[in-house]
Design a protein around this motif. Structure first.
Motif, PDB file in Angstrom:
ATOM      1  N   ASP A  35       0.841  -1.205   0.000  1.00  0.00           N
ATOM      2  CA  ASP A  35       0.000   0.000   0.000  1.00  0.00           C
ATOM      3  C   ASP A  35       0.874   1.252   0.000  1.00  0.00           C
ATOM      4  O   ASP A  35       0.563   2.241  -0.653  1.00  0.00           O
ATOM      5  N   ALA A  36       1.970   1.206   0.743  1.00  0.00           N
ATOM      6  CA  ALA A  36       2.865   2.360   0.859  1.00  0.00           C
ATOM      7  C   ALA A  36       3.704   2.554  -0.408  1.00  0.00           C
ATOM      8  O   ALA A  36       4.046   3.686  -0.751  1.00  0.00           O
ATOM      9  N   ALA A  37       4.038   1.462  -1.088  1.00  0.00           N
ATOM     10  CA  ALA A  37       4.873   1.555  -2.295  1.00  0.00           C
ATOM     11  C   ALA A  37       4.490   0.433  -3.255  1.00  0.00           C
ATOM     12  O   ALA A  37       5.138  -0.611  -3.297  1.00  0.00           O
ATOM     13  N   PRO A  38       3.413   0.624  -4.034  1.00  0.00           N
ATOM     14  CA  PRO A  38       2.928  -0.441  -4.914  1.00  0.00           C
ATOM     15  C   PRO A  38       3.922  -0.853  -6.000  1.00  0.00           C
ATOM     16  O   PRO A  38       3.792  -1.928  -6.570  1.00  0.00           O
ATOM     17  N   GLN A  39       4.933  -0.024  -6.274  1.00  0.00           N
ATOM     18  CA  GLN A  39       5.901  -0.358  -7.309  1.00  0.00           C
ATOM     19  C   GLN A  39       6.917  -1.409  -6.849  1.00  0.00           C
ATOM     20  O   GLN A  39       7.635  -1.969  -7.659  1.00  0.00           O
ATOM     21  N   LEU A  40       6.984  -1.684  -5.555  1.00  0.00           N
ATOM     22  CA  LEU A  40       7.922  -2.688  -5.058  1.00  0.00           C
ATOM     23  C   LEU A  40       7.497  -4.080  -5.523  1.00  0.00           C
ATOM     24  O   LEU A  40       6.312  -4.381  -5.604  1.00  0.00           O
TER      25      LEU A  40
END
Length: 133
Positions: A35-40
């Motif tokens: 949620d905090a960094a969907p690109q991970l």
């Protein structure tokens, strides 16, 4: 070529292999990270769930007897300024791993702070430096 370590099926199997009392907490922690960094990109590395930003590993989740732990990659921790007791740097979100007890809900706000701190630190050290004249 597709790498097995980045396979979504392998990540799903990693969750399925956890003891039942760990699964809810670890899945909630995983969801909060994405949620905090969907690109991970989640990946299984060394028996832990790692999160990659391109080729660089930023974070990992490791499971322990009483808690799951979200921790920054060692290379990011090495970028932090040295600190001792009472130093401001000791309060940095990456200064120590975030422990999430299986008996308690995951603090999504704290997870987001850790993830944002990882992303910021990585991008600060990736930024091109102005050429000296």
């Amino acid at each position: 070529m597709r790498r097995l370590s980045n396979s979504a099926a392998l990540v799903d199997n990693w969750f399925d292999m956890l003891p039942p009392h760990q699964q809810a907490t670890v899945r909630a922690l995983h969801g909060a990270v994405l949620d905090a960094a969907p690109q991970l990109i989640p990946s299984v590395k060394w028996g832990n769930l790692a999160y990659l930003d391109g080729p660089a590993q930023l974070l990992s989740i490791s499971t322990h007897k009483t808690h799951a732990q979200l921790q920054a990659a060692r290379v990011l921790c090495a970028m932090l300024p040295p600190h001792g007791p009472g130093d401001e740097a000791a309060d940095h979100p990456l200064a120590r791993p975030l422990k999430c007890r299986y008996s308690q809900p995951v603090d999504e706000g704290q997870v987001a702070r850790v993830v944002r701190a990882c992303m910021q630190l990585r991008h600060e050290h990736e930024a091109p430096h102005p050429e000296e004249s």
